[in-house]
Scaffold this motif. Structure first.
Motif, mmCIF file in Angstrom:
data_model
loop_
_atom_site.group_PDB
_atom_site.id
_atom_site.type_symbol
_atom_site.label_atom_id
_atom_site.label_comp_id
_atom_site.label_asym_id
_atom_site.label_seq_id
_atom_site.Cartn_x
_atom_site.Cartn_y
_atom_site.Cartn_z
ATOM 1 N N PRO A 139 -5.945 -3.602 13.887
ATOM 2 C CA PRO A 139 -6.376 -2.230 13.626
ATOM 3 C C PRO A 139 -7.035 -1.541 14.824
ATOM 4 O O PRO A 139 -6.847 -0.337 15.024
ATOM 5 C CB PRO A 139 -7.358 -2.370 12.464
ATOM 6 N N GLN A 140 -7.794 -2.275 15.627
ATOM 7 C CA GLN A 140 -8.467 -1.638 16.766
ATOM 8 C C GLN A 140 -7.474 -1.160 17.834
ATOM 9 O O GLN A 140 -7.837 -0.379 18.706
ATOM 10 C CB GLN A 140 -9.540 -2.548 17.390
ATOM 11 N N ILE A 150 -8.113 5.292 6.652
ATOM 12 C CA ILE A 150 -9.473 4.787 6.888
ATOM 13 C C ILE A 150 -9.609 3.347 6.374
ATOM 14 O O ILE A 150 -10.170 2.488 7.055
ATOM 15 C CB ILE A 150 -10.527 5.716 6.246
ATOM 16 N N LYS A 151 -9.056 3.085 5.194
ATOM 17 C CA LYS A 151 -9.129 1.736 4.615
ATOM 18 C C LYS A 151 -8.394 0.701 5.469
ATOM 19 O O LYS A 151 -8.717 -0.481 5.423
ATOM 20 C CB LYS A 151 -8.543 1.727 3.200
ATOM 21 N N SER A 152 -7.409 1.145 6.253
ATOM 22 C CA SER A 152 -6.653 0.215 7.103
ATOM 23 C C SER A 152 -7.456 -0.248 8.306
ATOM 24 O O SER A 152 -7.079 -1.204 8.971
ATOM 25 C CB SER A 152 -5.361 0.871 7.586
ATOM 26 N N LYS A 153 -8.550 0.476 8.604
ATOM 27 C CA LYS A 153 -9.457 0.186 9.719
ATOM 28 C C LYS A 153 -8.918 0.599 11.087
ATOM 29 O O LYS A 153 -9.513 0.294 12.120
ATOM 30 C CB LYS A 153 -9.901 -1.265 9.718
ATOM 31 N N SER A 199 -7.869 3.687 13.886
ATOM 32 C CA SER A 199 -8.426 5.006 14.209
ATOM 33 C C SER A 199 -7.559 6.071 13.547
ATOM 34 O O SER A 199 -6.333 5.942 13.501
ATOM 35 C CB SER A 199 -8.437 5.229 15.718
#
Length: 189
Positions: free
Chosen positions: A159-160, A176-179, A181
């Motif tokens: 995710p990052q 947002i829930k997927s983490k 951006s």
């Protein structure tokens, strides 16, 4: 020949993000519903239906009709007829062309695979995307992050190292829930 393996991923919602398809979807659903004796108001569709899965909003229009899946099937067949009414988010496509140099690119949508492929082909954008995750490919629809997570897993991207472009509250919640951006797309017509 050496193939560069990318370590970043950009994911894009379809309806409302890549294209304004409100009128396309409205016209296709309106025509499909008419064949079953139902009418559809444009304002109602834009406010209450657009961007939602058909199993959520068609029961509001059709009650407990056994024809809901058939109406959606017919809508998918009619969809290409109205593609000239879609608006392309040209600035976002300019960004996508630049991102492709370093990012895998994918469409993650609640829309059907057929309608997603129809519009990408119509506008000549198919080759810009490495993967499509459609509503047909997930059990859980947005606001569940399943589609985004499935996409990151496919490319083995954390995710990052992923970014998501979304427009609707439901899609933004999933993103947002997927983490990853999240970039919010607000009106472009």
């Amino acid at each position: 020949m050496y193939e560069h393996v990318k370590d970043k991923l950009a994911m894009f919602d379809l309806d409302g993000t890549l294209y304004d398809t409100r009128k396309v979807n409205f016209m296709a659903y309106q025509a499909a519903l008419k064949g079953f004796g139902f009418s559809l108001d444009m304002d109602f569709f834009y406010k209450k239906c657009n961007g939602r899965h058909y199993k959520v909003f068609l029961p509001v229009i059709m009650g407990d009709s056994k024809d809901i899946d058939e109406v959606n099937r017919i809508k998918k067949e009619l969809y290409p007829k109205y593609l000239s009414d879609a608006l392309v988010n040209l600035p976002l496509f300019t960004i996508i062309k630049k991102l492709k140099e370093q990012y895998y690119t994918a469409v993650v949508t609640t829309a059907s695979r057929k309608n997603c492929e129809d519009i990408l082909k119509y506008f000549g954008h198919t080759e810009l995307f490495d993967l499509i995750i459609s509503g047909d490919d997930t059990k859980n629809k947005k606001p569940d992050p399943e589609g985004y997570i499935k996409c990151m897993d496919y490319f083995k991207i954390d995710p990052q190292d992923a970014i998501i472009f979304e427009d609707s509250p439901t899609g933004i919640e999933a993103a947002i829930k997927s983490k990853a951006s999240v970039f919010t797309v607000i009106g472009y017509s």
